[in-house]
Design an enzyme around this catalytic site. Structure first.
Site, PDB file in Angstrom:
ATOM      1  N   ASP A  61       0.842  -1.193   0.000  1.00 45.98           N
ATOM      2  CA  ASP A  61       0.000   0.000   0.000  1.00 45.98           C
ATOM      3  C   ASP A  61       0.879   1.246   0.000  1.00 45.98           C
ATOM      4  OD1 ASP A  61      -1.776   2.067   0.526  1.00 45.98           O
ATOM      5  OD2 ASP A  61      -2.746   1.052   2.206  1.00 45.98           O
ATOM      6  N   ILE A  62       0.845   2.012  -1.078  1.00 40.99           N
ATOM      7  CA  ILE A  62       1.680   3.202  -1.217  1.00 40.99           C
ATOM      8  C   ILE A  62       1.382   4.246  -0.142  1.00 40.99           C
ATOM      9  CG2 ILE A  62       0.181   4.452  -2.841  1.00 40.99           C
ATOM     10  CD1 ILE A  62       2.804   5.170  -4.385  1.00 40.99           C
ATOM     11  N   ASN A  68      -7.014  11.662 -11.446  1.00 42.88           N
ATOM     12  CA  ASN A  68      -7.789  12.037 -12.620  1.00 42.88           C
ATOM     13  C   ASN A  68      -7.574  13.537 -12.859  1.00 42.88           C
ATOM     14  OD1 ASN A  68      -9.739  13.575 -11.063  1.00 42.88           O
ATOM     15  ND2 ASN A  68     -10.653  11.627 -10.481  1.00 42.88           N
ATOM     16  N   GLY A 106      -9.501   3.599  -6.936  1.00 40.88           N
ATOM     17  CA  GLY A 106      -8.156   3.021  -6.894  1.00 40.88           C
ATOM     18  C   GLY A 106      -7.221   3.742  -5.944  1.00 40.88           C
ATOM     19  N   VAL A 107      -5.975   3.905  -6.380  1.00 39.79           N
ATOM     20  CA  VAL A 107      -4.960   4.537  -5.541  1.00 39.79           C
ATOM     21  C   VAL A 107      -5.333   5.997  -5.254  1.00 39.79           C
ATOM     22  CG1 VAL A 107      -3.384   5.268  -7.406  1.00 39.79           C
ATOM     23  CG2 VAL A 107      -2.470   4.748  -5.169  1.00 39.79           C
ATOM     24  N   ASP A 108      -5.944   6.663  -6.204  1.00 40.99           N
ATOM     25  CA  ASP A 108      -6.370   8.056  -6.033  1.00 40.99           C
ATOM     26  C   ASP A 108      -7.348   8.171  -4.862  1.00 40.99           C
ATOM     27  OD1 ASP A 108      -6.742  10.787  -6.542  1.00 40.99           O
ATOM     28  OD2 ASP A 108      -8.126  10.442  -8.194  1.00 40.99           O
ATOM     29  N   VAL A 117      -7.946   1.413 -13.966  1.00 36.58           N
ATOM     30  CA  VAL A 117      -9.125   1.714 -14.785  1.00 36.58           C
ATOM     31  C   VAL A 117      -8.780   2.399 -16.105  1.00 36.58           C
ATOM     32  CG1 VAL A 117     -10.727   1.798 -12.845  1.00 36.58           C
ATOM     33  CG2 VAL A 117      -9.592   3.894 -13.584  1.00 36.58           C
ATOM     34  N   TYR A 118      -7.568   2.958 -16.236  1.00 37.52           N
ATOM     35  CA  TYR A 118      -7.176   3.598 -17.500  1.00 37.52           C
ATOM     36  C   TYR A 118      -6.649   2.591 -18.516  1.00 37.52           C
ATOM     37  CZ  TYR A 118      -7.929   8.305 -15.608  1.00 37.52           C
ATOM     38  OH  TYR A 118      -8.495   9.452 -15.099  1.00 37.52           O
TER      39      TYR A 118
END
Length: 169
Positions: free
Chosen positions: A9-10, A23, A31-33, A120-121
């Site tokens: 986990d960052i 985004n 996600g990570v965002d 997702v991208y």
């Protein structure tokens, strides 16, 4: 070695900066965002509102608030299922380059990247991994950055990164 591949986990890392695969609005997402925004707290959202978004391939920096890192560098990857005037590979490469340049501008020595664009991208994992590792390895050869971590949340991505690192050595 200036590059290390981690699984985990960052948001838990104690580094000068973590990179957010954001985004264009910079106002949070999935996600990570989403994880970064949730753990950093409402102050991050308030600061991001003042930044006016971020273009694809560019990077912006904020404080990290409640995270153990000092800063968050936000960058926006291309969506692999869309067409752009600039090749998607170049846009993704710019995510890494502009994040690293910003880190140097702020005299940061340690930085951690997620697998930018590979959620997702829909960036293909092999392409995204090669762009990430080659771009960063080339940049840090003549950089003041001391350590770069690539943090893989999924086991499959960790395998891609570790295998490609072996090929690079």
């Amino acid at each position: 070695m200036k590059i290390e591949i981690l699984s985990g986990d960052i948001t838990e890392l104690r580094v000068d900066a973590i990179v957010n695969a954001a985004n264009r609005s910079l106002l949070g997402g999935g996600g990570v965002d989403g994880a970064i925004h949730r753990k950093a707290g409402i102050e991050l959202l308030e600061e991001c509102r003042k930044l006016g978004g971020c273009e694809i391939g560019e990077a912006k920096i904020t404080q990290a608030y409640k995270l153990p890192s000092k800063h968050i560098i936000h960058t926006v990857a291309p969506e692999w299922y869309r067409e752009y005037e600039v090749p998607k590979e170049e846009l993704l490469k710019n995510c890494y380059l502009n994040s690293l340049k910003l880190a140097e501008e702020y005299n940061l020595k340690t930085i951690a990247f997620p697998c930018i664009g590979m959620g997702v991208y829909s960036c293909p994992k092999d392409i995204g991994t090669r762009i990430a590792l080659k771009t960063v390895a080339n940049y840090i050869e003549s950089s003041t950055i001391e350590k770069v971590f690539f943090v893989c949340f999924e086991a499959e991505l960790y395998d891609y990164y570790t295998e490609f690192m072996k090929e690079m050595l």
